[in-house]
Design an enzyme around this catalytic site. Structure first.
Site, PDB file in Angstrom:
ATOM      1  N   HIS A  95       0.824  -1.221  -0.063  1.00  0.00           N
ATOM      2  CA  HIS A  95       0.085   0.066   0.080  1.00  0.00           C
ATOM      3  C   HIS A  95       0.976   1.310  -0.063  1.00  0.00           C
ATOM      4  O   HIS A  95       0.312   2.287  -0.285  1.00  0.00           O
ATOM      5  CB  HIS A  95      -1.142  -0.047   1.173  1.00  0.00           C
ATOM      6  CG  HIS A  95      -0.371   0.295   2.526  1.00  0.00           C
ATOM      7  ND1 HIS A  95       0.041  -0.727   3.210  1.00  0.00           N
ATOM      8  CD2 HIS A  95      -0.041   1.287   3.084  1.00  0.00           C
ATOM      9  CE1 HIS A  95       0.417  -0.265   4.395  1.00  0.00           C
ATOM     10  NE2 HIS A  95       0.258   1.327   4.347  1.00  0.00           N
TER      11      HIS A  95
ATOM     12  N   ASP B  29       0.398  -7.927   1.727  1.00  0.00           N
ATOM     13  CA  ASP B  29       0.833  -6.477   1.572  1.00  0.00           C
ATOM     14  C   ASP B  29       2.182  -6.033   1.595  1.00  0.00           C
ATOM     15  O   ASP B  29       2.735  -5.181   2.350  1.00  0.00           O
ATOM     16  CB  ASP B  29       0.175  -5.711   2.870  1.00  0.00           C
ATOM     17  CG  ASP B  29       0.091  -3.980   2.757  1.00  0.00           C
ATOM     18  OD1 ASP B  29       0.387  -3.490   1.663  1.00  0.00           O
ATOM     19  OD2 ASP B  29       0.032  -3.365   3.716  1.00  0.00           O
TER      20      ASP B  29
ATOM     21  N   GLY C  59       2.912   6.528   8.095  1.00  0.00           N
ATOM     22  CA  GLY C  59       4.351   6.713   7.540  1.00  0.00           C
ATOM     23  C   GLY C  59       5.257   5.827   8.141  1.00  0.00           C
ATOM     24  O   GLY C  59       6.433   5.513   7.348  1.00  0.00           O
ATOM     25  N   ASN C  60       4.796   4.835   9.142  1.00  0.00           N
ATOM     26  CA  ASN C  60       5.683   3.776   9.625  1.00  0.00           C
ATOM     27  C   ASN C  60       5.562   2.638   8.604  1.00  0.00           C
ATOM     28  O   ASN C  60       6.255   1.545   8.678  1.00  0.00           O
ATOM     29  CB  ASN C  60       5.436   3.394  11.074  1.00  0.00           C
ATOM     30  CG  ASN C  60       5.918   4.223  12.082  1.00  0.00           C
ATOM     31  OD1 ASN C  60       5.596   5.110  12.646  1.00  0.00           O
ATOM     32  ND2 ASN C  60       7.425   3.875  12.074  1.00  0.00           N
ATOM     33  N   SER C  61       4.497   2.432   7.874  1.00  0.00           N
ATOM     34  CA  SER C  61       4.128   1.516   7.045  1.00  0.00           C
ATOM     35  C   SER C  61       5.309   1.146   6.112  1.00  0.00           C
ATOM     36  O   SER C  61       5.970   1.961   5.470  1.00  0.00           O
ATOM     37  CB  SER C  61       2.890   1.666   5.958  1.00  0.00           C
ATOM     38  OG  SER C  61       2.029   2.088   6.648  1.00  0.00           O
TER      39      SER C  61
ATOM     40  N   THR D 216       2.689  -3.230   9.267  1.00  0.00           N
ATOM     41  CA  THR D 216       2.023  -3.230   7.896  1.00  0.00           C
ATOM     42  C   THR D 216       0.485  -2.318   8.424  1.00  0.00           C
ATOM     43  O   THR D 216      -0.186  -1.818   7.400  1.00  0.00           O
ATOM     44  CB  THR D 216       1.682  -4.385   7.132  1.00  0.00           C
ATOM     45  OG1 THR D 216       1.075  -4.330   6.171  1.00  0.00           O
ATOM     46  CG2 THR D 216       0.770  -5.403   8.248  1.00  0.00           C
TER      47      THR D 216
ATOM     48  N   ILE E  46      -2.289  -0.647  11.739  1.00  0.00           N
ATOM     49  CA  ILE E  46      -2.609  -0.281  12.969  1.00  0.00           C
ATOM     50  C   ILE E  46      -3.971  -0.313  13.105  1.00  0.00           C
ATOM     51  O   ILE E  46      -4.946  -0.260  12.163  1.00  0.00           O
ATOM     52  CB  ILE E  46      -2.021   1.175  13.212  1.00  0.00           C
ATOM     53  CG1 ILE E  46      -2.777   2.189  12.478  1.00  0.00           C
ATOM     54  CG2 ILE E  46      -0.742   1.425  13.320  1.00  0.00           C
ATOM     55  CD1 ILE E  46      -2.514   3.809  12.632  1.00  0.00           C
ATOM     56  N   LEU E  47      -4.662  -0.204  14.593  1.00  0.00           N
ATOM     57  CA  LEU E  47      -5.901  -0.201  14.727  1.00  0.00           C
ATOM     58  C   LEU E  47      -6.068   0.973  15.504  1.00  0.00           C
ATOM     59  O   LEU E  47      -5.363   1.216  16.632  1.00  0.00           O
ATOM     60  CB  LEU E  47      -6.432  -1.527  15.679  1.00  0.00           C
ATOM     61  CG  LEU E  47      -6.730  -2.648  14.676  1.00  0.00           C
ATOM     62  CD1 LEU E  47      -7.182  -3.839  15.783  1.00  0.00           C
ATOM     63  CD2 LEU E  47      -7.739  -2.670  13.697  1.00  0.00           C
TER      64      LEU E  47
ATOM     65  N   GLY F 178      -8.291 -26.913  -1.438  1.00  0.00           N
ATOM     66  CA  GLY F 178      -9.573 -27.353  -2.196  1.00  0.00           C
ATOM     67  C   GLY F 178     -10.588 -27.232  -0.989  1.00  0.00           C
ATOM     68  O   GLY F 178     -11.595 -27.973  -1.076  1.00  0.00           O
TER      69      GLY F 178
END
Length: 452
Positions: A84, A114, A185-187, A203, A205-206, A250
């Protein structure tokens, strides 16, 4: 005069606590020695592309978003970040801690985890040491490094709050949870252990009112990182093939909830429910059946459907996965061999259909009603019981990219009304190319184009 007898030196018991790292010269406790070796490998990633707003007619790409990344291979200039962070970009730049700026090439991405891989051509690079995330324990110290909120390189500290977190979305999930401060920005930046070694990539945060994937809200002490166990498999696939090739078993999986556990008469609320098994699939060969409850896979505990998806998602075709499952309250063991995933537009199972990366099932039967209530019920309420339910959507799939979500109810394919699974299968197989799904989502009806 007798000399005093000195007592023998006391030996520290083998299990005595090791003191915190201490800098005698400055008289402070510090983790700087291990961390400082890794900080030069943490970079800022800026993504440029076509402006999303009004344009002035200029063709030069404009900055779209920025995030963080970390160099894992200095010799080859390989940088890992989040998908992202680079999504929608046509050009990418990398800022180093020593002030150098380089253009980067996008090697490949994996939307399901991600993860994105960039490459730069540059001399004198540093790289981070990588450790197996399976060695982590809840309570370990963790350090997040990145470029949050427009600031220069920033280091924050916390602990590992939990392991194997999943159920946050439709993706290959097996997250490390930490309370180290992680903000927008830490992503893509690294999560390090107390020795400065890479254990994961930050990747999501909440945060109250924020987008759970790296959103705009502030830090609430709940952040998630892709562990190196998954990360290094994905990076290896991208570097070798330019994309990630995954196998299949499957089986359509659902999560065991408290409500479903009571219905099954179980005293547990952790596990993955087998919703359907495709004929001739590895799951059927292994003897799995609808309503089996998987509790362990490859010797790892299963919290929910995401746990199974995470293990299968990094298992190359041919991998043998031991399974522990419950059937009618009794524990059984088996093993299945991951098969090569072949692109199929519509896969029809006994009680479910898979298409575009989404799984569909018949709507649950409505509770019995007396005749008087049925006559008084509005026609719109009766019609609301028709359609086919979306039970899950695979991360990174065509369905996920076009915002089809679990809980949607498909009522039409193109111009054809859909009332049951057979009708959905027939309509999807007849409607080649781009397909428009009309879905009921709560009180609204939306159209979603898939298969483009």
């Amino acid at each position: 005069m007798a000399r005093p007898v000195r007592p023998p030196p006391r030996r520290r018991p083998p299990d005595a606590a090791i003191p915190l790292p201490y800098d005698e010269r400055r008289g402070v406790f510090t983790f700087a020695t291990g961390l400082e070796r890794s900080l030069p490998a943490v970079v800022q990633v800026t993504t440029l592309g076509a402006s999303r707003g009004p344009t002035s007619g200029e063709n030069e790409p404009k900055p779209l978003q920025s995030g963080s990344g970390v160099i894992i291979d200095a010799r080859q200039g390989i940088i890992v970040t989040n998908n992202h962070v680079v999504d929608g970009g046509t050009k990418f730049t990398v800022d180093m801690t020593d002030g150098r700026l380089f253009d980067a090439t996008l090697v490949g991405v994996d939307k399901a985890t991600d993860v994105a891989v960039l490459k730069i051509e540059a001399p004198n690079l540093s790289q981070v040491e990588i450790v197996d995330s399976d060695t982590l324990r809840t309570g370990d110290l963790a350090f997040a490094v990145g470029y949050p909120l427009g600031l220069d390189q920033t280091l924050t500290m916390g602990v590992i709050s939990g392991l194997g977190r999943s159920g946050l979305g439709d993706a290959v999930e097996d997250y490390i949870q930490t309370d180290a401060a992680v903000n927008s920005g830490n992503s893509g930046g690294p999560l390090l252990d107390s020795r400065g070694r890479l254990i994961g990539i930050n990747t999501s945060i909440l945060s109250g009112g924020s987008d759970p994937l790296g959103g705009t809200g502030g830090n609430d002490g709940i952040a998630f990182a892709v562990p190196t166990r998954i990360l290094m498999f994905v990076v290896g696939q991208i570097r070798e093939h330019g994309e990630v090739t995954r196998g299949k078993i499957g089986a359509v999986m659902g999560s065991l909830t408290a409500t479903r556990a009571r219905a099954f008469g179980l005293g547990i609320v952790r596990g993955a429910v087998v919703e359907d098994v495709a004929p001739g699939s590895p799951a059927e060969t292994a003897g799995l059946q609808k309503n089996d409850i998987i509790t362990r896979i490859q010797n790892r505990p299963v919290a929910n459907a995401g746990s199974v998806q995470a293990t299968v998602g990094i298992a190359p075709p041919g991998t043998r996965l031991p399974i522990v499952y419950l059937r009618d309250g009794h524990e059984h063991t088996t093993a299945l061999t991951v098969a090569t995933a072949e692109p199929v537009r519509v896969a029809v199972g006994k009680t479910a259909i898979e298409a575009f990366g989404a799984q569909f099932q018949a709507l649950p039967a409505a509770p019995a009603r007396d005749e008087t209530a049925a006559k008084e019920e509005a026609p719109a309420q009766t019609a609301a019981q028709t359609g086919v339910l979306v039970v899950s959507v695979e991360g990174g799939s065509d369905a996920a990219q076009h915002k089809l979500t679990a809980g949607d109810i498909v009522t039409k394919v193109g111009e054809r009304e859909v009332t049951d699974l057979a009708g959905l299968a027939s309509a999807l197989e007849a409607d080649q190319g781009m397909t428009t799904l009309t879905v009921r989502r709560g009180e609204e009806t939306v159209e979603i184009n898939v298969g483009e």
